[in-house]
Scaffold this motif. Structure first.
Motif, PDB file in Angstrom:
ATOM      1  N   GLN A 120      26.543 -22.477  -9.371  1.00 53.25           N
ATOM      2  CA  GLN A 120      26.505 -21.193  -8.669  1.00 53.25           C
ATOM      3  C   GLN A 120      25.236 -21.020  -7.847  1.00 53.25           C
ATOM      4  O   GLN A 120      24.194 -21.591  -8.152  1.00 53.25           O
ATOM      5  CB  GLN A 120      26.617 -20.040  -9.662  1.00 53.25           C
ATOM      6  CG  GLN A 120      27.981 -19.922 -10.303  1.00 53.25           C
ATOM      7  CD  GLN A 120      28.056 -18.762 -11.256  1.00 53.25           C
ATOM      8  OE1 GLN A 120      27.387 -18.749 -12.265  1.00 53.25           O
ATOM      9  NE2 GLN A 120      28.897 -17.783 -10.935  1.00 53.25           N
ATOM     10  N   ARG A 121      25.371 -20.206  -6.804  1.00 51.11           N
ATOM     11  CA  ARG A 121      24.229 -19.774  -5.993  1.00 51.11           C
ATOM     12  C   ARG A 121      24.167 -18.261  -6.013  1.00 51.11           C
ATOM     13  O   ARG A 121      25.192 -17.593  -6.138  1.00 51.11           O
ATOM     14  CB  ARG A 121      24.381 -20.248  -4.544  1.00 51.11           C
ATOM     15  CG  ARG A 121      24.117 -21.724  -4.356  1.00 51.11           C
ATOM     16  CD  ARG A 121      24.207 -22.127  -2.896  1.00 51.11           C
ATOM     17  NE  ARG A 121      23.824 -23.525  -2.725  1.00 51.11           N
ATOM     18  CZ  ARG A 121      23.825 -24.155  -1.562  1.00 51.11           C
ATOM     19  NH1 ARG A 121      24.213 -23.519  -0.460  1.00 51.11           N
ATOM     20  NH2 ARG A 121      23.451 -25.422  -1.488  1.00 51.11           N
ATOM     21  N   LEU A 122      22.957 -17.739  -5.890  1.00 51.63           N
ATOM     22  CA  LEU A 122      22.746 -16.297  -5.791  1.00 51.63           C
ATOM     23  C   LEU A 122      21.975 -16.012  -4.522  1.00 51.63           C
ATOM     24  O   LEU A 122      20.917 -16.601  -4.288  1.00 51.63           O
ATOM     25  CB  LEU A 122      21.966 -15.782  -7.006  1.00 51.63           C
ATOM     26  CG  LEU A 122      22.638 -15.930  -8.368  1.00 51.63           C
ATOM     27  CD1 LEU A 122      21.686 -15.492  -9.476  1.00 51.63           C
ATOM     28  CD2 LEU A 122      23.924 -15.133  -8.435  1.00 51.63           C
TER      29      LEU A 122
ATOM     30  N   PHE B 224      19.931 -13.219  -2.638  1.00 56.68           N
ATOM     31  CA  PHE B 224      19.250 -11.935  -2.788  1.00 56.68           C
ATOM     32  C   PHE B 224      18.829 -11.429  -1.405  1.00 56.68           C
ATOM     33  O   PHE B 224      18.082 -12.114  -0.696  1.00 56.68           O
ATOM     34  CB  PHE B 224      18.007 -12.097  -3.675  1.00 56.68           C
ATOM     35  CG  PHE B 224      18.331 -12.502  -5.089  1.00 56.68           C
ATOM     36  CD1 PHE B 224      18.618 -11.550  -6.052  1.00 56.68           C
ATOM     37  CD2 PHE B 224      18.355 -13.837  -5.450  1.00 56.68           C
ATOM     38  CE1 PHE B 224      18.917 -11.921  -7.357  1.00 56.68           C
ATOM     39  CE2 PHE B 224      18.652 -14.225  -6.751  1.00 56.68           C
ATOM     40  CZ  PHE B 224      18.934 -13.265  -7.707  1.00 56.68           C
ATOM     41  N   ASP B 225      19.296 -10.247  -1.039  1.00 57.63           N
ATOM     42  CA  ASP B 225      18.961  -9.658   0.257  1.00 57.63           C
ATOM     43  C   ASP B 225      17.808  -8.671   0.129  1.00 57.63           C
ATOM     44  O   ASP B 225      17.510  -8.181  -0.968  1.00 57.63           O
ATOM     45  CB  ASP B 225      20.191  -8.952   0.853  1.00 57.63           C
ATOM     46  CG  ASP B 225      21.325  -9.931   1.144  1.00 57.63           C
ATOM     47  OD1 ASP B 225      21.027 -11.115   1.395  1.00 57.63           O
ATOM     48  OD2 ASP B 225      22.491  -9.503   1.118  1.00 57.63           O
ATOM     49  N   LYS B 226      17.186  -8.348   1.252  1.00 62.55           N
ATOM     50  CA  LYS B 226      16.054  -7.419   1.256  1.00 62.55           C
ATOM     51  C   LYS B 226      16.442  -6.023   0.793  1.00 62.55           C
ATOM     52  O   LYS B 226      15.618  -5.284   0.266  1.00 62.55           O
ATOM     53  CB  LYS B 226      15.450  -7.335   2.661  1.00 62.55           C
ATOM     54  CG  LYS B 226      14.730  -8.589   3.086  1.00 62.55           C
ATOM     55  CD  LYS B 226      14.144  -8.437   4.482  1.00 62.55           C
ATOM     56  CE  LYS B 226      13.448  -9.714   4.920  1.00 62.55           C
ATOM     57  NZ  LYS B 226      12.889  -9.593   6.286  1.00 62.55           N
ATOM     58  N   ASP B 227      17.711  -5.665   0.996  1.00 58.60           N
ATOM     59  CA  ASP B 227      18.168  -4.320   0.617  1.00 58.60           C
ATOM     60  C   ASP B 227      18.629  -4.249  -0.840  1.00 58.60           C
ATOM     61  O   ASP B 227      19.374  -3.356  -1.229  1.00 58.60           O
ATOM     62  CB  ASP B 227      19.292  -3.852   1.543  1.00 58.60           C
ATOM     63  CG  ASP B 227      20.501  -4.779   1.528  1.00 58.60           C
ATOM     64  OD1 ASP B 227      20.460  -5.811   0.811  1.00 58.60           O
ATOM     65  OD2 ASP B 227      21.484  -4.479   2.214  1.00 58.60           O
ATOM     66  N   HIS B 228      18.182  -5.203  -1.657  1.00 61.26           N
ATOM     67  CA  HIS B 228      18.446  -5.247  -3.100  1.00 61.26           C
ATOM     68  C   HIS B 228      19.913  -5.492  -3.450  1.00 61.26           C
ATOM     69  O   HIS B 228      20.365  -5.131  -4.536  1.00 61.26           O
ATOM     70  CB  HIS B 228      17.924  -3.982  -3.799  1.00 61.26           C
ATOM     71  CG  HIS B 228      16.430  -3.949  -3.849  1.00 61.26           C
ATOM     72  ND1 HIS B 228      15.714  -4.367  -4.941  1.00 61.26           N
ATOM     73  CD2 HIS B 228      15.520  -3.587  -2.909  1.00 61.26           C
ATOM     74  CE1 HIS B 228      14.429  -4.244  -4.690  1.00 61.26           C
ATOM     75  NE2 HIS B 228      14.286  -3.780  -3.464  1.00 61.26           N
ATOM     76  N   LYS B 229      20.630  -6.142  -2.560  1.00 65.57           N
ATOM     77  CA  LYS B 229      21.995  -6.561  -2.863  1.00 65.57           C
ATOM     78  C   LYS B 229      21.980  -8.044  -3.199  1.00 65.57           C
ATOM     79  O   LYS B 229      21.170  -8.799  -2.667  1.00 65.57           O
ATOM     80  CB  LYS B 229      22.918  -6.298  -1.675  1.00 65.57           C
ATOM     81  CG  LYS B 229      23.138  -4.817  -1.410  1.00 65.57           C
ATOM     82  CD  LYS B 229      24.070  -4.602  -0.233  1.00 65.57           C
ATOM     83  CE  LYS B 229      24.243  -3.106   0.037  1.00 65.57           C
ATOM     84  NZ  LYS B 229      25.087  -2.866   1.232  1.00 65.57           N
ATOM     85  N   VAL B 230      22.881  -8.445  -4.094  1.00 64.33           N
ATOM     86  CA  VAL B 230      22.961  -9.857  -4.474  1.00 64.33           C
ATOM     87  C   VAL B 230      24.428 -10.282  -4.453  1.00 64.33           C
ATOM     88  O   VAL B 230      25.305  -9.548  -4.892  1.00 64.33           O
ATOM     89  CB  VAL B 230      22.319 -10.122  -5.868  1.00 64.33           C
ATOM     90  CG1 VAL B 230      22.993  -9.310  -6.952  1.00 64.33           C
ATOM     91  CG2 VAL B 230      22.358 -11.596  -6.223  1.00 64.33           C
ATOM     92  N   ILE B 231      24.670 -11.455  -3.894  1.00 66.55           N
ATOM     93  CA  ILE B 231      26.015 -12.024  -3.831  1.00 66.55           C
ATOM     94  C   ILE B 231      25.992 -13.366  -4.549  1.00 66.55           C
ATOM     95  O   ILE B 231      25.082 -14.175  -4.333  1.00 66.55           O
ATOM     96  CB  ILE B 231      26.469 -12.237  -2.370  1.00 66.55           C
ATOM     97  CG1 ILE B 231      26.410 -10.915  -1.600  1.00 66.55           C
ATOM     98  CG2 ILE B 231      27.871 -12.832  -2.323  1.00 66.55           C
ATOM     99  CD1 ILE B 231      26.636 -11.077  -0.107  1.00 66.55           C
ATOM    100  N   ASP B 232      26.982 -13.604  -5.413  1.00 67.37           N
ATOM    101  CA  ASP B 232      27.028 -14.905  -6.079  1.00 67.37           C
ATOM    102  C   ASP B 232      28.097 -15.775  -5.431  1.00 67.37           C
ATOM    103  O   ASP B 232      29.134 -15.294  -4.983  1.00 67.37           O
ATOM    104  CB  ASP B 232      27.291 -14.751  -7.583  1.00 67.37           C
ATOM    105  CG  ASP B 232      28.698 -14.290  -7.896  1.00 67.37           C
ATOM    106  OD1 ASP B 232      29.494 -15.104  -8.387  1.00 67.37           O
ATOM    107  OD2 ASP B 232      29.004 -13.106  -7.644  1.00 67.37           O
TER     108      ASP B 232
END
Length: 200
Positions: A109-111, A113-121
């Protein structure tokens, strides 16, 4: 992050420990690198895409006190490798043990992390595919906390963070997952770590 994918890692880990008896030895992690990120910069450094590199779990059998060091080195392209007490468990060895699984059963898996505190796996399956569930994240007191849209919360203590690698302390997470499979009755978690590397 999809909880079921993480549960899959540990259910396979723990199934193996019940089938093999070895005596273990502890390992030390290298955490004193020159390019270690300062605590105040964790939130800034985490922005980007990270890939799971390896899981390291130390378990002790409650009845026999036997110790098990399980490690899975994850590699989406060349194939992952699984070890127990420094011995590689290849497909042949797994078959000898009567286990119908291979290291390919451990998703990589990869995560992001965006600057706006959102995370997508993302999970690798012939290519990187985004998970359906979106999450948010925050870092406080050296702890990375991710909250999914279904309100599942996962917290991981940051043991070491460098510009391009990070080690998380996750024993409570492992214990929670073991409880789901009624495995805390058999094993004590001595330590559990997740190592990730920056890929973007």
């Amino acid at each position: 992050m999809n909880k079921m994918n993480i549960l899959k890692y540990f259910s396979l880990f723990l199934f193996l420990t019940s089938a093999i008896v070895f005596t273990g030895c502890s390992k030390s992690d290298d955490g004193n690198d020159k390019d270690k990120v300062k605590v105040a910069d964790y939130a800034k450094n985490i922005v980007g895409t990270w890939e799971m590199e390896s899981w390291s779990i130390s378990l002790a059998d409650k009845k026999t006190s036997a110790k098990y060091d399980v490690e899975v080195k994850l590699d989406a392209i060349r194939g992952s490798k699984m070890y127990m007490n420094d011995m590689e468990l290849d497909e042949k060895k797994l078959k000898e043990l009567g286990l119908k699984l291979t290291v390919d059963d451990f998703p990589v898996q990869r995560l992001q992390f965006d600057k706006d505190h959102k995370v997508i796996d993302y999970e690798y399956d012939g290519g990187w595919k985004a998970g359906e569930e979106k999450s948010t994240y925050d870092i406080k007191n050296d702890v990375l906390t991710m909250t999914s849209t279904s309100s599942h919360i996962m917290s991981m203590e940051i043991l070491s963070m460098k510009q391009n690698s990070c080690i998380f302390n996750v024993p409570k997470l492992v214990e929670e997952m073991m409880t789901d499979y009624k495995l805390t009755e058999k094993f004590d978690v001595k330590s559990a770590k997740l190592k990730m590397k920056r890929v973007g």
